[in-house]
Design a protein around this motif. Structure first.
Motif, PDB file in Angstrom:
ATOM      1  N   VAL A  17       0.739  -1.121   0.139  1.00 52.77           N
ATOM      2  CA  VAL A  17       0.173   0.003  -0.072  1.00 52.77           C
ATOM      3  C   VAL A  17       0.919   1.233   0.124  1.00 52.77           C
ATOM      4  N   SER A  18       1.969   1.189   0.830  1.00 51.85           N
ATOM      5  CA  SER A  18       2.905   2.201   0.718  1.00 51.85           C
ATOM      6  C   SER A  18       3.544   2.567  -0.491  1.00 51.85           C
ATOM      7  N   ALA A  19       3.972   1.753  -1.381  1.00 48.15           N
ATOM      8  CA  ALA A  19       4.418   1.784  -2.721  1.00 48.15           C
ATOM      9  C   ALA A  19       3.461   2.334  -3.677  1.00 48.15           C
ATOM     10  N   VAL A  20       2.301   1.717  -3.544  1.00 53.04           N
ATOM     11  CA  VAL A  20       1.223   2.280  -4.630  1.00 53.04           C
ATOM     12  C   VAL A  20       1.097   3.729  -4.204  1.00 53.04           C
ATOM     13  N   PHE A  56       0.753   2.858 -11.686  1.00 51.58           N
ATOM     14  CA  PHE A  56       1.832   3.742 -11.897  1.00 51.58           C
ATOM     15  C   PHE A  56       1.591   4.868 -12.912  1.00 51.58           C
ATOM     16  N   SER A  57       1.091   4.647 -14.078  1.00 53.38           N
ATOM     17  CA  SER A  57       0.825   5.596 -15.064  1.00 53.38           C
ATOM     18  C   SER A  57      -0.375   6.494 -14.882  1.00 53.38           C
ATOM     19  N   SER A  58      -1.361   5.710 -13.938  1.00 49.67           N
ATOM     20  CA  SER A  58      -2.574   6.458 -13.610  1.00 49.67           C
ATOM     21  C   SER A  58      -2.771   7.009 -12.565  1.00 49.67           C
ATOM     22  N   HIS A  59      -1.469   7.150 -11.688  1.00 48.57           N
ATOM     23  CA  HIS A  59      -1.539   7.645 -10.250  1.00 48.57           C
ATOM     24  C   HIS A  59      -2.611   6.916  -9.193  1.00 48.57           C
ATOM     25  N   GLY A  60      -2.317   5.695  -9.218  1.00 50.37           N
ATOM     26  CA  GLY A  60      -3.287   4.940  -8.247  1.00 50.37           C
ATOM     27  C   GLY A  60      -2.885   5.034  -7.029  1.00 50.37           C
ATOM     28  N   HIS A  61      -4.015   5.133  -6.268  1.00 46.42           N
ATOM     29  CA  HIS A  61      -4.089   5.771  -4.465  1.00 46.42           C
ATOM     30  C   HIS A  61      -5.031   4.674  -4.031  1.00 46.42           C
ATOM     31  N   MET A  62      -4.710   3.982  -2.761  1.00 47.01           N
ATOM     32  CA  MET A  62      -5.574   3.205  -2.062  1.00 47.01           C
ATOM     33  C   MET A  62      -5.561   3.909  -0.725  1.00 47.01           C
ATOM     34  N   GLU A  63      -6.991   3.703  -0.278  1.00 47.79           N
ATOM     35  CA  GLU A  63      -7.315   4.204   1.098  1.00 47.79           C
ATOM     36  C   GLU A  63      -7.959   3.102   1.978  1.00 47.79           C
ATOM     37  N   VAL A  64      -7.348   2.406   2.418  1.00 47.82           N
ATOM     38  CA  VAL A  64      -7.754   1.276   3.373  1.00 47.82           C
ATOM     39  C   VAL A  64      -8.938   1.483   4.275  1.00 47.82           C
ATOM     40  N   ARG A  77     -10.969   2.305  -0.618  1.00 54.87           N
ATOM     41  CA  ARG A  77     -11.138   3.084  -1.995  1.00 54.87           C
ATOM     42  C   ARG A  77     -10.018   3.321  -2.884  1.00 54.87           C
ATOM     43  N   TYR A  78     -10.246   2.853  -3.905  1.00 56.34           N
ATOM     44  CA  TYR A  78      -8.953   2.977  -5.054  1.00 56.34           C
ATOM     45  C   TYR A  78      -9.406   3.967  -5.835  1.00 56.34           C
ATOM     46  N   ARG A  79      -8.445   4.892  -6.188  1.00 58.89           N
ATOM     47  CA  ARG A  79      -8.936   5.806  -7.208  1.00 58.89           C
ATOM     48  C   ARG A  79      -7.506   5.860  -8.195  1.00 58.89           C
ATOM     49  N   ASN A  80      -7.978   6.299  -9.535  1.00 64.79           N
ATOM     50  CA  ASN A  80      -6.709   6.641 -10.334  1.00 64.79           C
ATOM     51  C   ASN A  80      -7.479   7.328 -11.426  1.00 64.79           C
ATOM     52  N   ASP A  81      -6.466   7.991 -12.277  1.00 65.18           N
ATOM     53  CA  ASP A  81      -6.782   8.872 -13.341  1.00 65.18           C
ATOM     54  C   ASP A  81      -7.653   8.338 -14.423  1.00 65.18           C
TER      55      ASP A  81
END
Length: 108
Positions: A17-20, A56-64, A77-81
């Protein structure tokens, strides 16, 4: 409610999760066991292609939001561009060396 990444129970999942969230491809790849595999919505995918496109190319982000199975199953909650934000489930198989051998994700 969100669980802080630093408080996630499983060290490999916490590092994933940290790396993402840091968009750190090098750290992410270092977490994977040789021959690691993944699936999205029940279908196996090419791990390199999928992670490049969806993280990586779409700036993914996880909020657990929730963890179970000793920290190896998450609701986030996962979001990306590309797709915006969605509620997702993640399950992880961690090998005896503490590296991620497989992960599966999909809509929750």
């Amino acid at each position: 409610m969100t669980i802080q990444t630093a408080k996630l129970s499983d060290p490999a999942v916490r590092a994933f999760v940290s790396a993402v969230n840091a968009h750190d491809r090098e750290a992410f790849l270092a977490l994977l066991a040789p021959g690691a595999t993944m699936a999205d919505d029940g279908s196996d995918r090419d791990l390199d292609e999928w992670t490049d496109r969806e993280i990586f190319s779409s700036h993914g982000h996880m909020e657990v939001e929730n963890e179970s199975r000793g920290g190896r199953a998450l609701i986030a909650r996962y979001r990306n561009d590309s797709w915006g934000e969605m509620r997702t489930r993640w399950t992880f198989t961690v090998d005896e060396h503490g590296r991620i051998a497989r992960f599966e994700t999909g809509q929750a």
